[in-house]
Each structure stands twice: as C-alpha cells, then as structure tokens.
Design a protein around this motif. Structure first.
Motif, mmCIF file in Angstrom:
data_model
loop_
_atom_site.group_PDB
_atom_site.id
_atom_site.type_symbol
_atom_site.label_atom_id
_atom_site.label_comp_id
_atom_site.label_asym_id
_atom_site.label_seq_id
_atom_site.Cartn_x
_atom_site.Cartn_y
_atom_site.Cartn_z
ATOM 1 N N ASP A 69 5.580 16.356 -14.505
ATOM 2 C CA ASP A 69 5.322 15.424 -15.425
ATOM 3 C C ASP A 69 3.199 15.707 -16.226
ATOM 4 O O ASP A 69 3.158 15.827 -17.066
ATOM 5 C CB ASP A 69 4.758 14.189 -15.153
ATOM 6 C CG ASP A 69 5.933 13.186 -13.932
ATOM 7 O OD1 ASP A 69 6.944 13.051 -15.023
ATOM 8 O OD2 ASP A 69 5.931 12.368 -13.161
ATOM 9 N N LYS A 111 0.714 -1.289 -0.496
ATOM 10 C CA LYS A 111 -0.215 -0.365 0.227
ATOM 11 C C LYS A 111 0.621 0.571 -0.030
ATOM 12 O O LYS A 111 0.340 2.123 -0.325
ATOM 13 C CB LYS A 111 -0.946 0.297 1.014
ATOM 14 C CG LYS A 111 -2.338 0.985 1.385
ATOM 15 C CD LYS A 111 -3.024 0.900 2.381
ATOM 16 C CE LYS A 111 -3.397 1.918 2.210
ATOM 17 N NZ LYS A 111 -4.377 2.684 3.280
ATOM 18 N N VAL A 157 2.311 1.969 -3.372
ATOM 19 C CA VAL A 157 1.254 1.901 -4.396
ATOM 20 C C VAL A 157 1.300 3.651 -4.390
ATOM 21 O O VAL A 157 1.161 4.518 -4.754
ATOM 22 C CB VAL A 157 -0.259 1.528 -3.995
ATOM 23 C CG1 VAL A 157 -1.411 1.465 -4.967
ATOM 24 C CG2 VAL A 157 0.284 0.023 -4.587
ATOM 25 N N ASP A 158 1.207 4.204 -2.857
ATOM 26 C CA ASP A 158 1.190 5.156 -2.664
ATOM 27 C C ASP A 158 1.873 6.153 -3.217
ATOM 28 O O ASP A 158 1.391 7.232 -3.564
ATOM 29 C CB ASP A 158 0.489 4.917 -1.072
ATOM 30 C CG ASP A 158 -0.711 4.822 -0.687
ATOM 31 O OD1 ASP A 158 -1.760 4.958 -1.955
ATOM 32 O OD2 ASP A 158 -1.394 5.334 0.411
ATOM 33 N N ARG A 159 3.100 5.616 -2.760
ATOM 34 C CA ARG A 159 4.280 7.025 -2.985
ATOM 35 C C ARG A 159 4.773 6.979 -4.765
ATOM 36 O O ARG A 159 4.826 8.097 -5.305
ATOM 37 C CB ARG A 159 5.750 5.703 -2.331
ATOM 38 C CG ARG A 159 6.965 6.679 -3.082
ATOM 39 C CD ARG A 159 8.769 6.315 -2.516
ATOM 40 N NE ARG A 159 8.195 4.246 -3.651
ATOM 41 C CZ ARG A 159 8.186 3.138 -2.659
ATOM 42 N NH1 ARG A 159 7.788 2.992 -1.510
ATOM 43 N NH2 ARG A 159 7.410 2.260 -3.461
ATOM 44 N N ASP A 160 4.467 5.360 -5.685
ATOM 45 C CA ASP A 160 4.644 5.062 -7.145
ATOM 46 C C ASP A 160 3.152 6.047 -7.732
ATOM 47 O O ASP A 160 3.323 6.181 -9.055
ATOM 48 C CB ASP A 160 4.746 4.451 -7.721
ATOM 49 C CG ASP A 160 6.033 3.516 -6.821
ATOM 50 O OD1 ASP A 160 6.835 4.271 -6.903
ATOM 51 O OD2 ASP A 160 6.554 2.388 -6.762
ATOM 52 N N SER A 161 1.955 6.339 -6.890
ATOM 53 C CA SER A 161 0.716 6.433 -7.578
ATOM 54 C C SER A 161 1.005 7.816 -7.789
ATOM 55 O O SER A 161 0.053 9.014 -8.848
ATOM 56 C CB SER A 161 0.249 6.807 -6.901
ATOM 57 O OG SER A 161 -0.466 6.566 -5.851
ATOM 58 N N GLN A 162 2.013 9.317 -6.736
ATOM 59 C CA GLN A 162 2.029 10.378 -7.446
ATOM 60 C C GLN A 162 2.301 10.858 -8.532
ATOM 61 O O GLN A 162 3.606 10.868 -8.588
ATOM 62 C CB GLN A 162 2.449 11.260 -5.500
ATOM 63 C CG GLN A 162 2.088 10.509 -4.743
ATOM 64 C CD GLN A 162 2.938 11.258 -3.308
ATOM 65 O OE1 GLN A 162 3.638 12.075 -3.533
ATOM 66 N NE2 GLN A 162 1.903 11.240 -2.200
ATOM 67 N N VAL A 163 1.908 11.883 -9.107
ATOM 68 C CA VAL A 163 2.143 12.607 -10.517
ATOM 69 C C VAL A 163 3.142 13.752 -9.916
ATOM 70 O O VAL A 163 1.763 14.451 -9.397
ATOM 71 C CB VAL A 163 1.122 12.824 -10.963
ATOM 72 C CG1 VAL A 163 1.780 13.547 -12.286
ATOM 73 C CG2 VAL A 163 0.190 11.166 -11.684
#
Length: 86
Positions: free
Chosen positions: A80, A67, A70-76
């Motif tokens: 970008d 979790k 996912v939280d870390r990698d889903s930030q834009v």
C-alpha cells in the motif's frame, strides 16, 4: 554622561526585583500547571474506571472485539505504501 550612584543603585534594584518576580511567577505557573495536569489525569482515570461498571459484560466484549478489529484493519502494508505516488 555620568549617572549618580543613587540612580545606578535604583536601576540595579529595579532590575533585580523584576528578575526575581519573573522567576517566581514562572516557577508558580510551572508548578501549578503540572499539579493540575496530574490531578486531571487521575480524575479522568477514575471516571473511566467507574464508567466501565455501566456496561454489561456483552458490551465490554463487543468493545474489545471492535478495538481488535480497528487495530487489525488500520495497519498499512508495504505494498500500500509503495502504491502511493510521491
């Protein structure tokens, strides 16, 4: 064209009964819908709580790490967003 008093009274009573019936059905539907959603939410919370006991501590830690990843990698980032062509 004149209408008889009995016809006017009948139409008024019919309109009143349709209005009261419609309001009653709406109230019943609204109350029932809220009650069912509240009960379903409570049951899903109970199932989720009981389901956590099926996992080992290692699996729970893995879920927490997944979790977080996912939280870390889903930030834009702003760069970008700026690279997007409109």
């Amino acid at each position: 064209m004149k209408m008889l008093f009995g016809v006017k009274l009948g139409l008024a009573i019919a309109a009143l009964s349709v209005g009261v019936t419609s309001a009653s059905v709406y109230y019943f539907y609204s109350t029932t819908s809220q009650l069912i959603m509240h009960q379903m939410t409570g049951r899903l919370k109970d199932i989720g709580h009981l389901g956590t006991f099926l996992f080992d501590p290692e699996v729970r830690e893995s879920i927490v790490r997944l979790k977080a990843a996912v939280d870390r990698d889903s930030q834009v980032s702003v760069t970008d967003i700026q690279r997007l062509k409109l």
